[in-house]
Design an enzyme around this catalytic site. Structure first.
Site, short mmCIF file in Angstrom:
data_model
loop_
_atom_site.label_atom_id
_atom_site.label_comp_id
_atom_site.label_asym_id
_atom_site.label_seq_id
_atom_site.Cartn_x
_atom_site.Cartn_y
_atom_site.Cartn_z
N CYS A 165 -51.52 -2.69 -5.83
CA CYS A 165 -52.41 -1.78 -5.12
C CYS A 165 -53.36 -1.23 -6.18
CB CYS A 165 -51.60 -0.67 -4.46
SG CYS A 165 -52.62 0.63 -3.73
N CYS A 219 -59.11 14.90 -12.22
CA CYS A 219 -57.72 15.09 -11.76
C CYS A 219 -57.22 16.52 -11.89
CB CYS A 219 -56.81 14.14 -12.53
SG CYS A 219 -55.12 14.15 -11.88
N CYS A 229 -45.33 6.09 -0.65
CA CYS A 229 -45.86 5.93 -2.00
C CYS A 229 -45.56 7.18 -2.83
CB CYS A 229 -47.36 5.69 -1.91
SG CYS A 229 -48.15 5.54 -3.51
N1 SAM Z 1 -50.82 9.15 -13.28
C1 SAM Z 1 -50.90 7.94 -12.59
C2 SAM Z 1 -52.23 7.23 -12.79
O1 SAM Z 1 -53.18 7.85 -13.25
O2 SAM Z 1 -52.28 6.05 -12.47
C3 SAM Z 1 -50.65 8.08 -11.09
C4 SAM Z 1 -51.21 9.25 -10.34
S1 SAM Z 1 -53.00 9.39 -10.29
C5 SAM Z 1 -53.20 10.99 -9.61
C6 SAM Z 1 -53.39 8.24 -8.96
C7 SAM Z 1 -54.83 8.08 -8.56
O3 SAM Z 1 -55.26 9.18 -7.77
C8 SAM Z 1 -55.90 8.01 -9.64
O4 SAM Z 1 -55.96 6.77 -10.26
C9 SAM Z 1 -57.15 8.29 -8.84
O5 SAM Z 1 -57.71 7.10 -8.33
C10 SAM Z 1 -56.66 9.15 -7.68
N2 SAM Z 1 -57.19 10.52 -7.76
C11 SAM Z 1 -56.73 11.52 -8.55
N3 SAM Z 1 -57.44 12.64 -8.38
C12 SAM Z 1 -58.41 12.36 -7.48
C13 SAM Z 1 -59.46 13.12 -6.91
N4 SAM Z 1 -59.69 14.38 -7.25
N5 SAM Z 1 -60.26 12.54 -5.99
C14 SAM Z 1 -60.04 11.24 -5.63
N6 SAM Z 1 -59.05 10.47 -6.15
C15 SAM Z 1 -58.25 11.01 -7.07
C1 DTB Z 2 -54.93 6.38 -4.53
O1 DTB Z 2 -55.78 5.51 -4.74
N1 DTB Z 2 -55.21 7.57 -4.01
C2 DTB Z 2 -54.01 8.37 -3.92
C3 DTB Z 2 -52.90 7.38 -4.38
N2 DTB Z 2 -53.64 6.24 -4.77
C4 DTB Z 2 -51.91 7.79 -5.38
C5 DTB Z 2 -54.10 9.65 -4.64
C6 DTB Z 2 -55.28 10.50 -4.21
C7 DTB Z 2 -55.22 11.80 -4.93
C8 DTB Z 2 -56.25 12.78 -4.44
C9 DTB Z 2 -56.22 14.05 -5.19
C10 DTB Z 2 -54.91 14.79 -5.10
O2 DTB Z 2 -54.35 14.96 -4.00
O3 DTB Z 2 -54.47 15.27 -6.15
FE1 SF4 Z 3 -54.18 12.54 -13.29
FE2 SF4 Z 3 -52.96 10.12 -13.49
FE3 SF4 Z 3 -55.00 10.79 -15.12
FE4 SF4 Z 3 -52.64 11.98 -15.38
S1 SF4 Z 3 -53.09 9.82 -15.71
S2 SF4 Z 3 -54.63 12.99 -15.45
S3 SF4 Z 3 -52.02 12.15 -13.23
S4 SF4 Z 3 -55.08 10.50 -12.87
#
Ligand code: SAM
Ligand code: DTB
Ligand code: SF4
Length: 329
Positions: free
Chosen positions: A204, A76, A113
């Site tokens: 979701c 992330c 979203c």
């Molecule tokens: N912080 C919250 C959480 O972790 O549930 C919500 C935001 S988080 C960025 C949402 C989702 O984005 C993560 O569970 C992951 O599946 C997806 N995601 C984050 N970074 C990604 C990446 N570099 N490539 C693909 N999917 C990513």
């Molecule tokens: C999901 O499964 N993919 C989205 C949404 N739920 C929140 C997020 C993708 C994040 C991809 C990396 C980014 O843009 O930071």
């Molecule tokens: Fe990224 Fe969500 Fe993990 Fe925080 S909890 S580091 S926003 S994927």
């Protein structure tokens, strides 16, 4: 109750345990092992029993609170501890969120979203998010938020504000989870999903493919999602977007056909769910995306940004839809 078949005795035709109502990992692995043409044919058959195969749902994403997250998710860009290019931003003001939602609606999205880089929302944050949900809902859009782990009572507050979907991904197989994330557990994710369901909000939940996991891990993730009772209404399948500065920045990309197989496995095991071709689309050719739709994906993220990374521009998606004869719903 029927006996659970052993892996060694499984044939691909066993992989439809409607009578048992639960999948086992070996059955999903058996799907992955099918010749690709047979797997896609089977996924199309399942898809057409439950959906119009030429229709695609579109959700637009907005990061309402970016970066500075306490968690250590190895993929992330928003984890505070990794040195990435993502700049920290505090919670967006309501009018900016409403303007983005209106623009998404004008472009044809049916769901909006809102994502926040939190381990979980504090009560005062949640209050602001509920205002956003009310306002976006008021525009006539379906609403979804992804805010991390929820504490008791928070899901009810979201429901009360009119939230339609909560996104909370299992992300990867329980047995691989600790190699990607250590600051919370797979079981915590399941717990939040339970609270969301209990509150009457649609779920979701999906995952990320291409983080160095094995095929068995991928099959196990799909099994864990399919065995949620009921399965998630919406299943985002993300292809890892490698982010410089994160531990997973240099993982070898997954083979395209293995990604397509994952979509097909999700479609077959979760016949009534929307399967969303999610992160990673910008790096995919039109042909690969079409193969994913053929394998049963029937939803996308729509708009030129995901949370912090790029996504194909809406015009490009519209052109692709026109070429494929796909209709937005
Ligand atoms: N912080 C919250 C959480 O972790 O549930 C919500 C935001 S988080 C960025 C949402 C989702 O984005 C993560 O569970 C992951 O599946 C997806 N995601 C984050 N970074 C990604 C990446 N570099 N490539 C693909 N999917 C990513
Ligand atoms: C999901 O499964 N993919 C989205 C949404 N739920 C929140 C997020 C993708 C994040 C991809 C990396 C980014 O843009 O930071
Ligand atoms: Fe990224 Fe969500 Fe993990 Fe925080 S909890 S580091 S926003 S994927």
């Amino acid at each position: 109750m029927n006996a659970i078949p052993q892996a060694a005795t499984l044939t691909p035709d066993d992989a439809a345990p409607a009578s048992r109502g639960r999948w086992i990992v070996a059955e999903v692995e058996a799907l992955y092992q099918l010749p690709l043409m047979d797997l896609i044919f089977r996924a199309q058959q399942v898809h057409r029993q439950h959906f119009d195969a030429n229709e695609i749902q579109r959700s637009t994403l907005l990061s309402v609170k970016t970066g500075g997250c306490s968690e250590d998710c190895g993929y992330c860009s928003q984890a505070a501890r990794y040195h990435t290019e993502t700049e920290r931003e505090s919670l967006l003001p309501l009018d900016e969120v409403v303007a983005a939602a209106q623009a998404a609606k004008d472009r044809g999205a049916s769901r909006f979203c809102m994502g926040a880089a939190w381990r979980g929302p504090k009560d005062r944050d949640l209050e602001k998010v509920t205002e956003m949900i009310r306002a976006v809902k008021g525009l006539g859009l379906q609403t979804c938020v992804t805010l991390g782990m929820l504490k008791d009572g928070q899901a009810d507050q979201l429901k009360e504000a009119g939230l339609d979907y909560y996104n909370h991904n299992l992300d990867t197989d329980a047995s691989f989870y600790g190699q990607v994330i250590t600051t919370h557990k797979h079981a915590d994710r399941i717990d939040t999903l339970g609270q969301v369901r209990e509150a009457g909000i649609m779920v979701c939940s999906g995952g990320i493919i291409g983080m160095g996991e094995s095929r068995r891990n991928r099959a196990a993730l799909i099994t864990q999602l399919a065995n949620l009772d009921p399965p998630p209404e919406s299943v985002p399948i993300n292809n890892l977007v490698p982010i410089p500065g994160t531990p997973l920045a240099n993982v070898a990309p997954i083979d395209h056909f293995e990604f397509v197989r994952t979509i097909a496995a999700a479609r077959i095991t979760m016949p009534r769910s929307f399967v969303r071709l999610s992160a990673g689309r910008q790096e995919m050719s039109e042909e690969l995306q079409a193969l994913c739709f053929l394998a049963g994906a029937n939803s996308i993220f729509y708009g030129d940004k995901l949370l912090t990374t790029g996504n194909p521009e809406a015009d490009r998606d519209e052109t692709l839809f026109a070429k494929l004869g796909l209709r937005p719903i």
